[in-house]
Scaffold this motif. Structure first.
Motif, PDB file in Angstrom:
ATOM      1  N   GLU A 142      -5.433   1.420   2.433  1.00 37.88           N
ATOM      2  CA  GLU A 142      -5.096   0.442   3.476  1.00 37.88           C
ATOM      3  C   GLU A 142      -5.355   1.009   4.856  1.00 37.88           C
ATOM      4  OE1 GLU A 142      -2.530  -1.781   6.376  1.00 37.88           O
ATOM      5  OE2 GLU A 142      -2.584   0.360   5.907  1.00 37.88           O
ATOM      6  N   GLU A 143      -4.963   2.263   5.047  1.00 43.36           N
ATOM      7  CA  GLU A 143      -5.098   2.882   6.373  1.00 43.36           C
ATOM      8  C   GLU A 143      -6.551   3.112   6.758  1.00 43.36           C
ATOM      9  OE1 GLU A 143      -2.649   2.966   8.203  1.00 43.36           O
ATOM     10  OE2 GLU A 143      -0.813   3.343   7.074  1.00 43.36           O
ATOM     11  N   ASN A 144      -7.456   2.999   5.803  1.00 41.53           N
ATOM     12  CA  ASN A 144      -8.882   3.183   6.076  1.00 41.53           C
ATOM     13  C   ASN A 144      -9.625   1.858   6.199  1.00 41.53           C
ATOM     14  OD1 ASN A 144      -7.964   5.460   3.860  1.00 41.53           O
ATOM     15  ND2 ASN A 144      -9.066   6.321   5.599  1.00 41.53           N
ATOM     16  N   GLY A 145      -8.885   0.749   6.191  1.00 43.99           N
ATOM     17  CA  GLY A 145      -9.532  -0.549   6.344  1.00 43.99           C
ATOM     18  C   GLY A 145      -9.318  -1.499   5.183  1.00 43.99           C
ATOM     19  N   LEU A 146      -8.115  -1.497   4.583  1.00 37.93           N
ATOM     20  CA  LEU A 146      -7.756  -2.416   3.485  1.00 37.93           C
ATOM     21  C   LEU A 146      -8.682  -2.238   2.283  1.00 37.93           C
ATOM     22  CD1 LEU A 146      -7.205  -5.717   5.574  1.00 37.93           C
ATOM     23  CD2 LEU A 146      -5.740  -3.695   5.431  1.00 37.93           C
TER      24      LEU A 146
ATOM     25  N   HIS B 174       0.862  -1.195   0.000  1.00 39.28           N
ATOM     26  CA  HIS B 174       0.000   0.000   0.000  1.00 39.28           C
ATOM     27  C   HIS B 174       0.891   1.236   0.000  1.00 39.28           C
ATOM     28  CE1 HIS B 174       0.173   1.653   4.219  1.00 39.28           C
ATOM     29  NE2 HIS B 174       0.469   0.418   4.561  1.00 39.28           N
ATOM     30  N   TYR B 175       0.484   2.230  -0.766  1.00 39.52           N
ATOM     31  CA  TYR B 175       1.295   3.444  -0.878  1.00 39.52           C
ATOM     32  C   TYR B 175       0.652   4.633  -0.182  1.00 39.52           C
ATOM     33  CZ  TYR B 175      -1.762   5.064  -4.725  1.00 39.52           C
ATOM     34  OH  TYR B 175      -2.828   5.480  -5.483  1.00 39.52           O
ATOM     35  N   ASP B 176      -0.535   4.459   0.377  1.00 34.94           N
ATOM     36  CA  ASP B 176      -1.180   5.548   1.116  1.00 34.94           C
ATOM     37  C   ASP B 176      -0.644   5.608   2.538  1.00 34.94           C
ATOM     38  OD1 ASP B 176      -2.587   2.979   1.549  1.00 34.94           O
ATOM     39  OD2 ASP B 176      -3.845   4.160   2.904  1.00 34.94           O
ATOM     40  N   HIS B 177      -0.902   6.708   3.205  1.00 40.59           N
ATOM     41  CA  HIS B 177      -0.617   6.822   4.642  1.00 40.59           C
ATOM     42  C   HIS B 177      -1.761   7.621   5.267  1.00 40.59           C
ATOM     43  CE1 HIS B 177       1.757   6.288   8.157  1.00 40.59           C
ATOM     44  NE2 HIS B 177       2.001   7.575   8.325  1.00 40.59           N
ATOM     45  N   VAL B 178      -1.544   8.222   6.423  1.00 38.31           N
ATOM     46  CA  VAL B 178      -2.662   8.802   7.177  1.00 38.31           C
ATOM     47  C   VAL B 178      -2.800  10.312   7.014  1.00 38.31           C
ATOM     48  CG1 VAL B 178      -2.647   6.936   8.865  1.00 38.31           C
ATOM     49  CG2 VAL B 178      -1.281   8.985   9.310  1.00 38.31           C
TER      50      VAL B 178
END
Length: 560
Positions: free
Chosen positions: A394-398, A335-339
């Motif tokens: 991903e950070e929001n629940g895959l 996953h390449y996203d973060h928060v």
């Protein structure tokens, strides 16, 4: 004799073709290209992806889209095949989200049959108040305010901060920092983490919400409140639109930060300056404390509105050379996203760069793609194809991996294995303390497919010889890492996986997860292991099968 000539030529050509295929797909030759995976390559790309200008790569926001374009441009430059929508590298998906207008908090003091309004606080893009919603709170909540000290029970050490008062349906006010060790004495079991405390209070004990008392002074809390106010226009409670069936999105229970002044009011103190003294008093008498109702009642009403936004997975395809096997794929995923931007740390920094989580896994896949491309330039390719899947959400629940697994570009039945790289650029405190950081945690593998585990072990012994740590590789492990990252969305559909992971550290989900903390030498070695494992599976004559009955039963029982 002339009649025999054509069959002989055909036979010779077939042998030559087979020999040529074996040479082109030589596992030994392909493995050598792991040397293309270097610390310098990884650092070069991570410094871009974890730069402040990407604002933490929150799903659906501009930073995530900039990162997606960066990845797409990279794979386009390599000449890999785009597998997204409309011949692009992007697989777009629609998200439901909520946008907040305001949050209203009303506090009442209860004395016998008398109820008196004592505070009316509003949190909005224009206003700050005595509360900051950290997450959750998607529905109206109300209840008595119960002070529960540090919010933990540790019967072995005589700490019972949750016994003797009704928690269910009420607000629980607790101090944020758990005093594990004070002056060399262990007061609370370190295994009782902040996350497990939260799960216990909001889950098992069914509190309406948590009111967190931090060590912030007035000015620091005001800074937090102002940042929260500025962020209220950002989307929250994000969910996949196609899975929504008139259900309430988001997490209903409240998790709020409370101002020092409001904490003092609830605690019956004269001023906010006395809150720190109250905390120290509680530490000194930690075993004699029992929870109590404060005599206050909190009514919380969120004014949230529904909305939509789009996010993207980035998908690139490296075609295999074997005509019989190239329609099957090994999926490499990160996953390449973060928060994004959130609560500031003690330095005032509220930008969460996500260098290890998961810039490390993202650049790892890029380096593996580069190694395969270099091998291809010199005439070597894998038998099976390799799909590079960079997911968001991903950070929001895959969410991104769930979307892909329900909308695969290569049929799931043709997906041989999934390798997931998430947080592979650091070492955890336990291994640093032992002085042994040349390791990687393997999750999956042997608890799912003994064949797959054997291939990864062989890949390791043929390449980097990392210590393969299986500490978390247990279907009954309390952390449940085997289904807490994107690989689970393949595992739930019967695809064997290995999750490569180097552990949680003190900078996890904090602004301090920055590039300068990354161990690039280690990141390159873990990436080389993933590369070599990919070669082994892609060239494997058989196909790894799920042979652990317990895992099979679990995937049948859990919702898909």
């Amino acid at each position: 004799m002339k009649k025999l000539l054509l069959p002989v030529l055909i036979l010779f050509a077939g042998c030559a073709t087979q020999n040529s295929l074996q040479e082109i797909t030589s596992t030994e030759q392909l493995t050598e290209y792991r040397s293309q995976i270097t610390p310098q390559f990884l650092q070069q790309h991570l410094e871009v992806l974890a730069h402040d200008s990407l604002e933490g790569r929150a799903t659906g926001l501009e930073g995530q889209k900039v990162a997606a374009q960066y990845l797409a441009d990279y794979y386009n430059e390599l000449g890999f095949t785009p597998m997204g929508d409309d011949n692009s590298f992007f697989q777009s998906y629609r998200l439901n989200a909520e946008y907040t207008d305001s949050l209203v908090y009303r506090t009442y003091q209860i004395s016998g049959s008398d109820t008196t309004a004592v505070n009316h606080s509003i949190e909005s893009p224009e206003l700050t108040g005595n509360f900051v919603r950290m997450f959750g709170g998607t529905v109206p909540l109300e209840g008595d305010v119960v002070f529960a000290g540090f919010g933990v029970n540790d019967s072995e050490r005589g700490v019972q901060h949750l016994e003797g008062e009704d928690i269910q349906g009420n607000w629980v006010m607790i101090f944020e920092d758990i005093p594990y060790v004070v002056d060399g004495d262990t007061l609370v079991n370190p295994n009782i983490t902040s996350n497990s405390r939260l799960r216990n209070l909001l889950g098992e004990m069914d509190a309406a919400g948590i009111l967190l008392i931090s060590d912030y002074d007035r000015d620091e809390f005001q800074d937090l409140a102002e940042m929260s106010s500025e962020m209220m226009n950002q989307p929250s409670n994000i969910s996949l639109a196609y899975l929504e069936q008139n259900s309430e999105p988001g997490f209903p229970k409240g998790f709020l930060q409370i101002s020092p002044e409001m904490a003092a009011t609830y605690l019956g103190l004269s001023s906010a300056d006395e809150v720190a003294d109250k905390k120290q008093e509680l530490i000194d008498e930690i075993t004699s404390f029992s929870p109590r109702k404060t005599g206050y009642y909190l009514d919380y009403v969120p004014y949230d509105g529904p909305g939509h936004m789009d996010a993207e997975n980035v998908i690139a395809y490296f075609e295999g050379a074997d005509p019989e096997l190239k329609d099957e794929v090994v999926v490499l995923m990160a996953h390449y996203d973060h928060v994004g931007i959130g609560a500031p740390d003690e330095s005032g920094d509220g930008l969460y760069n996500g260098a290890d989580d998961n810039g490390s896994g993202t650049t790892s896949l890029m380096s593996i793609a580069n190694a395969l491309n270099e091998a291809q330039k010199n005439g070597y390719k894998t038998k099976r194809s390799v799909l590079f899947l960079h997911v968001s959400g991903e950070e929001n629940g895959l969410l991104g991996s769930r979307y892909y697994s329900d909308h695969p570009v290569i049929p799931i039945e043709q997906t041989v294995t999934n390798f997931n790289a998430d947080m592979i650029g650091r070492s955890d405190p336990e291994n640093i303390q032992k002085g042994d950081t040349d390791y990687v945690y393997l999750i999956g593998g042997e608890i799912i497919s003994s064949e797959l585990d054997s291939l990864v072990q062989t890949a390791n012994s043929n390449s980097v010889n990392l210590r393969l740590d299986r500490k978390y590789n247990d279907l009954q492990d309390s952390n449940q890492f085997y289904r807490r990252s994107d690989h689970w969305n393949f595992g739930r559909l019967g695809v064997p996986f290995v999750f490569f992971f180097t552990g949680v550290h003190e900078d996890y989900h904090r602004p301090s997860d920055t590039v300068d903390k990354i161990d690039f030498e280690k990141l390159s070695r873990v990436s080389q292991l993933i590369y070599t494992s990919t070669i082994k599976v892609a060239n494997y004559d058989g196909r790894p099968t799920i042979d652990n009955q317990e895992f099979i039963e679990i995937t049948r029982q859990l919702p898909r």
